[in-house]
Design an enzyme around this catalytic site. Structure first.
Site, PDB file in Angstrom:
ATOM      1  N   ASP A 141       0.785  -1.052   0.070  1.00  0.00           N
ATOM      2  CA  ASP A 141      -0.121  -0.008   0.016  1.00  0.00           C
ATOM      3  C   ASP A 141       0.842   1.160  -0.087  1.00  0.00           C
ATOM      4  O   ASP A 141       1.943   1.058   0.717  1.00  0.00           O
ATOM      5  CB  ASP A 141      -0.942  -0.068   1.143  1.00  0.00           C
ATOM      6  CG  ASP A 141      -2.123   0.919   1.010  1.00  0.00           C
ATOM      7  OD1 ASP A 141      -2.315   1.628  -0.114  1.00  0.00           O
ATOM      8  OD2 ASP A 141      -2.557   1.240   2.177  1.00  0.00           O
ATOM      9  N   ASN A 201       1.568   3.376  -2.948  1.00  0.00           N
ATOM     10  CA  ASN A 201       2.255   3.745  -4.282  1.00  0.00           C
ATOM     11  C   ASN A 201       1.961   5.163  -4.853  1.00  0.00           C
ATOM     12  O   ASN A 201       2.960   5.672  -5.019  1.00  0.00           O
ATOM     13  CB  ASN A 201       2.161   2.696  -5.399  1.00  0.00           C
ATOM     14  CG  ASN A 201       3.044   1.157  -5.038  1.00  0.00           C
ATOM     15  OD1 ASN A 201       3.992   1.256  -4.494  1.00  0.00           O
ATOM     16  ND2 ASN A 201       2.320   0.449  -5.515  1.00  0.00           N
ATOM     17  N   ARG A 213       0.355   7.664  -3.054  1.00  0.00           N
ATOM     18  CA  ARG A 213       0.681   8.503  -2.058  1.00  0.00           C
ATOM     19  C   ARG A 213       2.074   8.939  -2.181  1.00  0.00           C
ATOM     20  O   ARG A 213       2.333   9.705  -1.797  1.00  0.00           O
ATOM     21  CB  ARG A 213       0.227   8.151  -0.545  1.00  0.00           C
ATOM     22  CG  ARG A 213      -1.299   8.177  -0.304  1.00  0.00           C
ATOM     23  CD  ARG A 213      -1.727   7.634   1.086  1.00  0.00           C
ATOM     24  NE  ARG A 213      -1.482   6.245   0.911  1.00  0.00           N
ATOM     25  CZ  ARG A 213      -1.640   5.508   2.224  1.00  0.00           C
ATOM     26  NH1 ARG A 213      -1.666   6.026   3.304  1.00  0.00           N
ATOM     27  NH2 ARG A 213      -1.670   4.259   2.172  1.00  0.00           N
ATOM     28  N   SER A 271      -6.653  -5.335  -6.483  1.00  0.00           N
ATOM     29  CA  SER A 271      -7.732  -6.195  -5.535  1.00  0.00           C
ATOM     30  C   SER A 271      -9.020  -5.850  -6.912  1.00  0.00           C
ATOM     31  O   SER A 271      -8.951  -5.182  -7.685  1.00  0.00           O
ATOM     32  CB  SER A 271      -8.262  -5.502  -4.494  1.00  0.00           C
ATOM     33  OG  SER A 271      -8.629  -4.084  -4.509  1.00  0.00           O
ATOM     34  N   THR A 272     -10.147  -6.585  -6.416  1.00  0.00           N
ATOM     35  CA  THR A 272     -11.284  -6.464  -7.239  1.00  0.00           C
ATOM     36  C   THR A 272     -11.927  -5.076  -7.066  1.00  0.00           C
ATOM     37  O   THR A 272     -12.260  -4.589  -8.025  1.00  0.00           O
ATOM     38  CB  THR A 272     -12.368  -7.553  -6.706  1.00  0.00           C
ATOM     39  OG1 THR A 272     -12.432  -7.379  -5.463  1.00  0.00           O
ATOM     40  CG2 THR A 272     -11.945  -8.984  -7.014  1.00  0.00           C
ATOM     41  N   GLU A 273     -11.704  -4.202  -5.969  1.00  0.00           N
ATOM     42  CA  GLU A 273     -11.997  -2.978  -5.809  1.00  0.00           C
ATOM     43  C   GLU A 273     -11.279  -2.208  -6.552  1.00  0.00           C
ATOM     44  O   GLU A 273     -11.936  -0.946  -6.918  1.00  0.00           O
ATOM     45  CB  GLU A 273     -12.125  -2.813  -4.253  1.00  0.00           C
ATOM     46  CG  GLU A 273     -13.172  -3.103  -3.290  1.00  0.00           C
ATOM     47  CD  GLU A 273     -12.491  -4.692  -2.965  1.00  0.00           C
ATOM     48  OE1 GLU A 273     -11.230  -5.300  -3.239  1.00  0.00           O
ATOM     49  OE2 GLU A 273     -13.392  -5.363  -2.360  1.00  0.00           O
ATOM     50  N   ASN A 274     -10.175  -2.302  -7.137  1.00  0.00           N
ATOM     51  CA  ASN A 274      -9.412  -1.564  -7.815  1.00  0.00           C
ATOM     52  C   ASN A 274      -9.812  -1.365  -9.061  1.00  0.00           C
ATOM     53  O   ASN A 274      -9.486  -0.397  -9.822  1.00  0.00           O
ATOM     54  CB  ASN A 274      -8.189  -2.102  -7.749  1.00  0.00           C
ATOM     55  CG  ASN A 274      -7.093  -2.047  -6.562  1.00  0.00           C
ATOM     56  OD1 ASN A 274      -6.269  -2.665  -6.316  1.00  0.00           O
ATOM     57  ND2 ASN A 274      -7.757  -1.035  -5.606  1.00  0.00           N
ATOM     58  N   ARG A 324     -11.208   1.960 -10.280  1.00  0.00           N
ATOM     59  CA  ARG A 324     -10.133   3.602 -10.552  1.00  0.00           C
ATOM     60  C   ARG A 324     -10.344   3.979 -12.091  1.00  0.00           C
ATOM     61  O   ARG A 324     -10.852   3.246 -13.045  1.00  0.00           O
ATOM     62  CB  ARG A 324      -8.871   2.978 -10.300  1.00  0.00           C
ATOM     63  CG  ARG A 324      -8.444   2.646  -8.736  1.00  0.00           C
ATOM     64  CD  ARG A 324      -6.917   2.262  -8.625  1.00  0.00           C
ATOM     65  NE  ARG A 324      -6.795   1.923  -7.369  1.00  0.00           N
ATOM     66  CZ  ARG A 324      -5.515   1.450  -6.774  1.00  0.00           C
ATOM     67  NH1 ARG A 324      -4.349   1.598  -7.707  1.00  0.00           N
ATOM     68  NH2 ARG A 324      -5.220   1.334  -5.386  1.00  0.00           N
ATOM     69  N   THR A 356      -6.474  -5.497   7.125  1.00  0.00           N
ATOM     70  CA  THR A 356      -6.032  -6.608   6.333  1.00  0.00           C
ATOM     71  C   THR A 356      -6.928  -6.663   5.092  1.00  0.00           C
ATOM     72  O   THR A 356      -6.442  -7.462   4.116  1.00  0.00           O
ATOM     73  CB  THR A 356      -6.103  -7.790   6.891  1.00  0.00           C
ATOM     74  OG1 THR A 356      -7.456  -8.240   7.529  1.00  0.00           O
ATOM     75  CG2 THR A 356      -5.158  -8.023   8.249  1.00  0.00           C
ATOM     76  N   SER A 357      -7.907  -5.653   4.598  1.00  0.00           N
ATOM     77  CA  SER A 357      -8.448  -5.510   3.490  1.00  0.00           C
ATOM     78  C   SER A 357      -9.026  -6.756   2.596  1.00  0.00           C
ATOM     79  O   SER A 357      -8.584  -7.005   1.635  1.00  0.00           O
ATOM     80  CB  SER A 357      -7.527  -4.667   2.570  1.00  0.00           C
ATOM     81  OG  SER A 357      -7.553  -3.231   3.112  1.00  0.00           O
TER      82      SER A 357
END
Length: 313
Positions: free
Chosen positions: A33, A35, A37, A78-81, A84, A210-211
């Site tokens: 986590d 990159n 930022r 992740s699938t949430e990504n 974007r 832990t997402s």
């Protein structure tokens, strides 16, 4: 002079951390986590942050092999990504494609017999990334000295739900007996190839969660968790060693807990052969640090629970 002294102190601290590791974890999982930022912090584009993060990935792979860790899983996408902006996704997919080919052809990968695997909903990825995955897996499929799992289009709940559906379908068609469904039945259906239980999760970037990462293998194994502030491109070997120290502390805590419970159980049981009871008590007492061993006849303290080790150094 000051910089030279700072470097010497840093190296000495690093050596001290290495000496403190008695037995490294077999499987480390990393949430990479920070990159983007990191890129903002340095006034750069997000793509520059991801490229700097790849350098850290290569370093961590080398650290694992040097320290005797057998499996590394990297939470890359992740699938949430998928939510974007498309321009960001294109950069990530281009970089994933490029590095999969690079890793698959790297001399170091073949010299160390690294098996590269992708876990996640791979069919959702662009075709070019799927082709790169196939190439990397085929080039390294005969290796078993070290396993590198790359989590792409990954979601822990989705993976477990898919495995549960497969089990239900197999039971409905008579392929398996519902009465014989066990942990292995589910584990065999999570991925194409089995993944070790996770011993340690490391998350960079400051967030303490832990997402949805490897819930079956981490939570089921009560993995240690290490959260640290540096963004992924800034993650250093000292940070990594601190994570391993968190795992060591967790293991020491579990050994003490098991020994104390064993002592309490033996002393509570009636009708046990005296010689056998004494030998069991001796082994349990010897497993405790010298300062924590109860005197003969003294009832040991029995913890009611043991939390997963976590650190925010």
């Amino acid at each position: 002079m000051i910089e030279w002294l700072r470097t010497r102190i840093h190296k000495a601290y690093e050596r001290q951390l290495v000496r403190a590791i008695d037995e490294p974890p077999a499987h480390v999982a990393v949430i990479q986590d920070g990159n983007r930022r990191y890129a903002r912090k340095h006034g750069a584009d997000a793509s520059d942050g991801h490229r700097e993060g790849v350098k850290t990935t290569q370093d961590v792979l080398e650290w694992c092999q040097t320290l005797g860790i057998e499996e590394l899983t990297l939470y890359t996408f992740s699938t949430e990504n998928f939510d974007r902006p498309q321009e960001q996704l294109d950069v990530i997919f281009d970089l994933a494609e490029e590095k999969l080919y690079d890793f698959a052809d790297a001399d170091r990968v073949h010299e160390n017999e690294v098996s590269i695997r992708a876990i996640g909903d791979v069919p959702r990825l662009p075709e070019r990334v799927q082709e790169a995955i196939d190439y990397a897996e085929e080039r390294t499929e005969g290796y078993d000295e070290f396993v590198l799992n790359i989590a792409l289009a990954y979601g822990g709940r989705e993976t477990m739900l898919s495995a549960a559906r497969d089990v239900v379908d197999a039971a409905a068609t008579g392929e398996i007996d519902p009465a014989e469904i066990d942990v292995d039945t589910v584990a065999d259906r999570l991925y194409d190839r089995r993944v070790r239980d996770v011993d340690l999760i490391v998350r960079t970037g400051g967030d303490q969660r832990t997402s949805n990462f490897l819930p079956w293998h981490a939570n089921g194994n009560e993995a240690a968790v290490y959260f640290c502030a540096p963004y992924w491109p800034e993650f250093s070997r000292v940070d990594f060693l601190r994570g391993l120290r968190t795992y060591e502390h967790r293991e020491e805590s579990w050994r003490r807990t098991r020994a104390r419970r064993g002592l309490a159980l033996v002393r509570a049981l009636g009708g046990v052969e005296l010689a056998e009871a004494r030998e069991t008590i001796r082994r349990c007492r010897d497993a405790l640090p010298a300062g924590e061993r109860p005197a003969d006849g003294e009832p040991p303290e029995v913890p009611e629970s043991s939390d997963v080790a976590a650190s925010s150094e």
